[in-house]
Design a protein around this motif. Structure first.
Motif: not given
Length: 226
Positions: A193-196, A215-222, A7-9
């Protein structure tokens, strides 16, 4: 929670250039010909299973033809002056909208307006759940199947795109992405793109461990945004 990560991409804007062709070279060729006014028919139906790229192709054509993509379930009124008519999820057309689309076909045949009608459905043309006279009009045009990419094609496509950016993706990273993320190419490209960017930020090469960290960082942002 992993399902929420995408959802954040912001995936790249769909175009015929960044469409991963696979077995669909004839489809892209016909769409390019339609834009040039050189297609065998101004009417094209794209059909195939969910996630095979039909919506990407419709959005690409919308940009090129200067017309919006209409959702099948959205009521619309045909206007003879429209430059193109582009409809996704054709199987969801209401009875009223089916009449409007039938009128658009008749107008295009008589007055060449609109000059292009591009449709998409999961159904084979002969099985479209629409009125018989409309189905006949659709089948008289080009009906092109859009084939989904195989896992091998997705592997090759992701690694080729990454290599063009100077990013090395191991088979293990691609396998992990295919296992834990949505498998359509738009979503997978957004992951890459985001992983780069994350790899550059961390000053570390891309690996499965880095992907898990990201993935853990994106999960915490969500979680915080909720």
């Amino acid at each position: 929670m992993q399902q929420l990560l995408l959802d954040v991409f912001t995936p790249p804007r769909p175009s015929l250039v960044n469409f991963i062709v696979g077995q669909n070279a004839p489809v892209v060729h016909e769409l390019q010909a339609l834009v040039r006014g050189a297609s065998a028919s101004p009417f094209i139906l794209l059909y195939g299973s969910a996630g095979c790229g039909k919506t990407h192709l419709l959005k690409s054509m919308a940009s090129l033809l200067g017309a919006p993509v209409l959702a099948g379930q959205t009521r619309f009124v045909f206007k003879p002056g429209d430059q193109a008519l582009i409809i996704d999820n054709l199987e969801a057309l209401t009875p009223y909208s089916q009449v409007q689309l039938f009128n658009a076909f008749n107008s295009a045949l008589a007055d060449r307006l609109p000059p292009a009608i591009v449709l998409a459905s999961e159904h084979h043309p002969a099985e479209l759940p629409v009125r018989d006279d409309l189905r006949t009009r659709i089948q008289a045009g080009l009906c092109l199947r859009v084939h989904p990419l195989s896992d091998d094609e997705k592997h090759h496509a992701l690694q080729s795109v990454a290599k063009s950016r100077g990013l090395e993706l191991s088979p293990e990273v691609v396998d992990y992405a295919l296992r834990y993320f949505q498998r359509d190419m738009g979503s997978l490209m957004a992951v890459i793109d985001s992983l780069d960017r994350f790899s550059l930020e961390q000053h570390k090469p891309v690996s499965v461990n880095l992907l898990r960290h990201w993935m853990k960082r994106r999960e915490s942002l969500v979680v915080r945004e909720q």
